[in-house]
Design a protein around this motif. Sequence first.
Motif, PDB file in Angstrom:
ATOM      1  N   THR A 161       7.826 -13.517   5.654  1.00 27.78           N
ATOM      2  CA  THR A 161       8.511 -12.621   4.831  1.00 27.78           C
ATOM      3  C   THR A 161       9.619 -11.787   5.947  1.00 27.78           C
ATOM      4  O   THR A 161       9.198 -11.586   7.261  1.00 27.78           O
ATOM      5  CB  THR A 161       7.732 -11.343   4.313  1.00 27.78           C
ATOM      6  N   SER A 162      10.844 -12.038   5.847  1.00 28.67           N
ATOM      7  CA  SER A 162      11.846 -11.377   6.480  1.00 28.67           C
ATOM      8  C   SER A 162      11.485  -9.816   6.557  1.00 28.67           C
ATOM      9  O   SER A 162      11.298  -9.160   5.535  1.00 28.67           O
ATOM     10  CB  SER A 162      13.184 -11.442   6.089  1.00 28.67           C
ATOM     11  N   LEU A 163      11.870  -9.068   7.714  1.00 32.81           N
ATOM     12  CA  LEU A 163      11.472  -7.795   7.946  1.00 32.81           C
ATOM     13  C   LEU A 163      12.787  -6.912   8.222  1.00 32.81           C
ATOM     14  O   LEU A 163      12.755  -5.836   8.250  1.00 32.81           O
ATOM     15  CB  LEU A 163      10.275  -7.366   8.818  1.00 32.81           C
ATOM     16  N   ARG A 164      13.399  -7.603   9.042  1.00 32.26           N
ATOM     17  CA  ARG A 164      14.883  -7.187   9.298  1.00 32.26           C
ATOM     18  C   ARG A 164      14.471  -5.949  10.513  1.00 32.26           C
ATOM     19  O   ARG A 164      15.398  -4.797  10.092  1.00 32.26           O
ATOM     20  CB  ARG A 164      15.644  -6.840   8.184  1.00 32.26           C
ATOM     21  N   GLY A 165      14.085  -6.104  11.410  1.00 32.82           N
ATOM     22  CA  GLY A 165      14.006  -5.034  12.557  1.00 32.82           C
ATOM     23  C   GLY A 165      13.060  -3.831  12.088  1.00 32.82           C
ATOM     24  O   GLY A 165      13.511  -2.629  12.171  1.00 32.82           O
TER      25      GLY A 165
ATOM     26  N   VAL B  16      14.254  -8.103   1.038  1.00 31.54           N
ATOM     27  CA  VAL B  16      13.735  -9.347   2.115  1.00 31.54           C
ATOM     28  C   VAL B  16      13.743 -10.299   1.153  1.00 31.54           C
ATOM     29  O   VAL B  16      14.004 -10.568  -0.217  1.00 31.54           O
ATOM     30  CB  VAL B  16      12.331  -8.650   2.238  1.00 31.54           C
ATOM     31  N   VAL B  17      13.425 -11.846   1.963  1.00 30.87           N
ATOM     32  CA  VAL B  17      13.195 -12.833   1.068  1.00 30.87           C
ATOM     33  C   VAL B  17      12.005 -13.456   1.773  1.00 30.87           C
ATOM     34  O   VAL B  17      11.474 -13.075   2.870  1.00 30.87           O
ATOM     35  CB  VAL B  17      14.368 -13.935   1.537  1.00 30.87           C
TER      36      VAL B  17
ATOM     37  N   ALA C  55      10.026  -6.033  14.480  1.00 34.17           N
ATOM     38  CA  ALA C  55      10.050  -7.210  14.092  1.00 34.17           C
ATOM     39  C   ALA C  55      10.882  -7.701  12.968  1.00 34.17           C
ATOM     40  O   ALA C  55      11.174  -6.885  12.314  1.00 34.17           O
ATOM     41  CB  ALA C  55       8.418  -7.256  13.732  1.00 34.17           C
ATOM     42  N   ASP C  56      11.217  -9.040  13.148  1.00 39.42           N
ATOM     43  CA  ASP C  56      12.097  -9.393  12.215  1.00 39.42           C
ATOM     44  C   ASP C  56      11.626 -10.345  10.925  1.00 39.42           C
ATOM     45  O   ASP C  56      12.043 -10.544  10.049  1.00 39.42           O
ATOM     46  CB  ASP C  56      13.179 -10.660  13.121  1.00 39.42           C
ATOM     47  N   ALA C  57      10.106 -10.807  11.246  1.00 40.40           N
ATOM     48  CA  ALA C  57       9.487 -11.240  10.307  1.00 40.40           C
ATOM     49  C   ALA C  57       7.942 -11.090  10.468  1.00 40.40           C
ATOM     50  O   ALA C  57       7.587 -10.863  11.630  1.00 40.40           O
ATOM     51  CB  ALA C  57       9.794 -12.791  10.343  1.00 40.40           C
TER      52      ALA C  57
ATOM     53  N   ARG D 215       0.874  -1.142  -0.031  1.00 41.00           N
ATOM     54  CA  ARG D 215       0.095   0.000   0.009  1.00 41.00           C
ATOM     55  C   ARG D 215       0.802   1.177  -0.012  1.00 41.00           C
ATOM     56  O   ARG D 215       0.547   2.421   0.756  1.00 41.00           O
ATOM     57  CB  ARG D 215      -0.865   0.229   1.166  1.00 41.00           C
ATOM     58  N   GLY D 216       1.867   1.232  -0.661  1.00 39.73           N
ATOM     59  CA  GLY D 216       2.860   2.201  -0.870  1.00 39.73           C
ATOM     60  C   GLY D 216       3.932   2.570   0.308  1.00 39.73           C
ATOM     61  O   GLY D 216       4.792   3.512   0.284  1.00 39.73           O
ATOM     62  N   LEU D 217       3.884   1.667   1.364  1.00 38.66           N
ATOM     63  CA  LEU D 217       4.526   1.894   2.469  1.00 38.66           C
ATOM     64  C   LEU D 217       5.448   0.747   2.506  1.00 38.66           C
ATOM     65  O   LEU D 217       5.277  -0.397   2.380  1.00 38.66           O
ATOM     66  CB  LEU D 217       3.635   1.928   3.617  1.00 38.66           C
ATOM     67  N   SER D 218       6.606   0.902   3.013  1.00 43.17           N
ATOM     68  CA  SER D 218       7.709  -0.101   3.367  1.00 43.17           C
ATOM     69  C   SER D 218       7.503  -0.733   4.673  1.00 43.17           C
ATOM     70  O   SER D 218       7.210  -0.204   5.737  1.00 43.17           O
ATOM     71  CB  SER D 218       8.992   0.283   3.437  1.00 43.17           C
ATOM     72  N   TRP D 219       7.411  -1.991   4.649  1.00 40.25           N
ATOM     73  CA  TRP D 219       7.254  -3.051   5.895  1.00 40.25           C
ATOM     74  C   TRP D 219       8.707  -3.247   6.321  1.00 40.25           C
ATOM     75  O   TRP D 219       8.697  -3.833   7.612  1.00 40.25           O
ATOM     76  CB  TRP D 219       6.667  -4.132   5.677  1.00 40.25           C
ATOM     77  N   SER D 220       9.688  -3.295   5.579  1.00 38.49           N
ATOM     78  CA  SER D 220      11.053  -3.750   5.755  1.00 38.49           C
ATOM     79  C   SER D 220      12.020  -2.547   5.901  1.00 38.49           C
ATOM     80  O   SER D 220      13.291  -2.638   6.148  1.00 38.49           O
ATOM     81  CB  SER D 220      11.614  -4.645   4.862  1.00 38.49           C
ATOM     82  N   GLY D 221      11.489  -1.224   6.251  1.00 44.82           N
ATOM     83  CA  GLY D 221      12.581  -0.081   6.538  1.00 44.82           C
ATOM     84  C   GLY D 221      13.257   0.019   5.198  1.00 44.82           C
ATOM     85  O   GLY D 221      14.707   0.487   5.541  1.00 44.82           O
ATOM     86  N   GLY D 222      12.821  -0.149   4.116  1.00 41.88           N
ATOM     87  CA  GLY D 222      13.770  -0.037   2.913  1.00 41.88           C
ATOM     88  C   GLY D 222      14.718  -0.843   2.385  1.00 41.88           C
ATOM     89  O   GLY D 222      15.243  -0.934   1.569  1.00 41.88           O
ATOM     90  N   ARG D 223      14.717  -2.127   3.251  1.00 47.09           N
ATOM     91  CA  ARG D 223      15.595  -3.244   3.055  1.00 47.09           C
ATOM     92  C   ARG D 223      15.169  -4.349   2.432  1.00 47.09           C
ATOM     93  O   ARG D 223      13.992  -4.772   2.479  1.00 47.09           O
ATOM     94  CB  ARG D 223      16.189  -3.537   4.612  1.00 47.09           C
TER      95      ARG D 223
END
Length: 254
Positions: A77-81, A58-59, A88-90, A48-56
């Motif tokens: 999905t990995s989220l990496r903090g 993911v796998v 959250a990491d995932a 929805r136009g927003l990053s869930w992974s802080g711009g990093r």
Amino acid sequence: MTHWTMMAGVVLLALPRMAAAQDSITDPPSAGPRIQAGLSVATDERRRGLSWSGGRAVVAGEASATIGAVTGAARVTSLRGSARADGADAVADLSLTGGIDAGGVRIEAGGVAHLFGGAGRRMDYGELSLAARYAFGPAQFDAGIDYAPDQAAIGGDNAYLHAGTSAGIPGTPWTVLGSVGRSIGGGSPDPRVDRLRPGGAYSDWRVGVEHIRGPLVLGLTYAGTDLSDDRLPSRFADRANSGDRLTASARVSF
């Protein structure tokens, strides 16, 4: 009884009826489950136009099973903090969807639970969905609404209205796609309301292309929002990763 319990009950009661109706039309009684799975990588987990992974990058891994008109699916999905999910990491997205065909239109209803691992506090929440899909030649059109009832993890309730289209270019492995959406809802002083609506209601859009060759899909998507920098939402908004972004992805199915 909460709004979430009531609406979830309606969906769960409707799914078996939808499955029975579809089975009587298309699937023989002995038809077994259809199972699919896939692995993917992307330069950003953008929803929805927003990053869930802080711009990093993911796998993700996913699997689904379809019996008649009902599909159960899981995606991790990995989220990496993730700042948006309190470190959250995932995230695991667990969904159940049922559908029927009516006059060339596919109508689907279901629900999804978003479960976050490694977050600083409980960030899990659920949504209900209703969508209609229509195919005309190589083009497909869809429109629908995803509704998350009032939950503490998102600081209120949230409705996401969306419409999109995709079309394969005849004679080529290319597909073009596009969509628009609008997030609205009620909130509370809880800063977690900025997870899904940073600073309030907003609109998003995306355009992209996919190259499909057998089980491999390569994608390139440009997504954006109408969020402005003069808003001062909480840390859960992750405003540094809520603007326009080009995302590349690759997925293999098996």
